[in-house]
Design an enzyme around this catalytic site. Sequence first.
Site, PDB file in Angstrom:
ATOM      1  N   ARG A  38       0.850  -1.180   0.000  1.00 42.73           N
ATOM      2  CA  ARG A  38       0.000   0.000   0.000  1.00 42.73           C
ATOM      3  C   ARG A  38       0.894   1.241   0.000  1.00 42.73           C
ATOM      4  NH1 ARG A  38      -4.017   2.539   4.674  1.00 42.73           N
ATOM      5  NH2 ARG A  38      -4.969   4.085   3.313  1.00 42.73           N
ATOM      6  N   HIS A  39       0.386   2.331  -0.529  1.00 42.90           N
ATOM      7  CA  HIS A  39       1.138   3.588  -0.537  1.00 42.90           C
ATOM      8  C   HIS A  39       1.355   4.112   0.881  1.00 42.90           C
ATOM      9  CE1 HIS A  39      -2.569   5.694   0.461  1.00 42.90           C
ATOM     10  NE2 HIS A  39      -3.170   4.972  -0.473  1.00 42.90           N
TER      11      HIS A  39
ATOM     12  N   HIS B 152      -3.123   0.301  -3.629  1.00 41.96           N
ATOM     13  CA  HIS B 152      -3.986   0.815  -2.566  1.00 41.96           C
ATOM     14  C   HIS B 152      -4.288  -0.271  -1.533  1.00 41.96           C
ATOM     15  CE1 HIS B 152      -4.671   4.328  -5.173  1.00 41.96           C
ATOM     16  NE2 HIS B 152      -4.611   3.426  -6.138  1.00 41.96           N
TER      17      HIS B 152
END
Length: 612
Positions: free
Chosen positions: A367-368, A544
């Site tokens: 995930r970012h 995401h």
Amino acid sequence: MATLPPRKNLTPTKISKQHITPLQTLLQLGFPKHRAEKALAATGHRGVQLASDWLVAHVRDPTLDSDIQREYVLYACPTGALAEQLMKFWAESKEVMWNGAHNYMPHITLVSFFKAPDESSEELANALENIVNQDELPDNIKLEAYISPNYMGFFVKDTNAEWLKNIAIRYVNKLASLGITAEPQVKSFHLTFFYQFPCNLYQQLRLMAEKLTLTSPANWELRLYSRDSRLQNACVHKVIYAHVPREHDELELRVGDYIYIPEGSCNTSADGWVEGISWLTGISGHLPLNHTQHTAESDSWTLHTTIQLTHNKHKVLGKQEIPATRKPPVLLPNDSIDTPDGIPTTNEPIEASEAPSNPSRQIFICRHGERVDFTFGAWIPYCFESNGTYVRRDLNMPKEIPARNIQDFQNDSPLTTVGEVQASLVGEAMKSSNIKIDVAFTSPSLRCIQTLAHILKGLDSNIPMKIEPGLIEWLAWYPNGVPVWMTSEELMKAGFNIDKCYNPIVKTKELPLKESAAQYYERSYELIKRIIESTVGNILIVAHAASLTACTRQLTGGRVPPAAEVTRLVQRVPYLACLTAREGLNGWQLHPPPFPPITHTSNTRFDWKVLM
């Protein structure tokens, strides 16, 4: 230095102020009496400051001037080693299935929920302190386990049960003298682990429950709690991401607040939005469910008093036998109710494994990092001058941001400084774990591109980034349509190492305007298969929170979850969470990341003026 002479005539008003009550102080501050009493009850009579803060926060609460009474409940709760064992069981069993028992802390109910006026809240606590004779406290409360296909828990043995029953009856009688009606628990006293669960989970839960042997000292205390009456028929979610309302009917979300959400609405929401009531303000409105996580209802209760219930003596108890004849307790309507929405996170650390010696193919999906808009809310008007110049207003805001149309940042936020550091740490951890990345993909979202760039920098890798629009998260969370992303040319001009020759598997124009959860998972599954087929070596993907499971669930033989579960799953994926899938003889399987997770606390904004 001269000494002060003794004063003979002290100011009477100064003396009387020492004896003024919190209620009288609030009245002198100008608050109406009914509001002051409501605030003191809601905050457990913990002082004027807390009550006045509550009143300011609830100034728009529609029930502030109503005569709706709070609900109170009397529990006996374990402390020490037994409490720790039970909380560990709670955490493990939540991973199996969310159960009604998880809505509360481990407890034995002595007096079921009853209503009382706000002006009586302090008397309720005082009355409880007067009914427990400290000279008659037992060394411990003896328990026996009961495990059946529809109930698991502890029963209180008869000797202690009669003593607890006497406390409950005496307290109810005391309440009656105050004009308050309540019902004591007079049937079998019990502490529930799990109930009304599917039969296929029985053996798994039984093995977990049988580990709860009472071989450590167990102390107990009485606890008087109260809750907002609006909590009836509602589940509680904790806010994990801030949200600034964009429409008039939306609810502002502040990290750490609790939201009362009607039962069932999480499962029936078609777009990931639900209506709820803020514990912090009492205001209702619509909110994005993926900004919250389901938690125990009791987390939002007010504790009024605690009273020691056993002597603090260490006494080793033998392993409890499971009786075969005792019937499970009768669960009253106010006891634990099964509310299946959501799977709360736990604080158990994720174990790291050594880097695999077998060079089988691997996919790392991250995930970012922390994003500016979730951290600062409406940051664009705050950070851009009228001439379009970006100004760094906080050290956690990026030093500089790419040149583009300012309003396009609205739905395509950059990383915070902390987010950049998070990504660099993960890249360095990958390097230390001897991970080799052969190809790297990223969602077109700026925060993902920045995250991947910093991971590769920490990894000392100069492989170009392939921007894949198909990696965008579930489009149901973009009601205004697909965001406007930066082009490859704009990104390269900003200094990003973009693979300008990459031909995306899913073009931006091919993304659907709307899609269901099943369609999103199918899109992600087809995409990951195409990525695997078209590449060799290890793959790194930055996308995401929903991507971690959407790209791997079907790949590893799992099922497509319902829409409500999609939202619940993302609540358990923190920034820079990394999932590893490894190809073996039996296909792709999930494995723990070959490096530790990254965990940090929230840090509130410092206002230097408070020190003036």
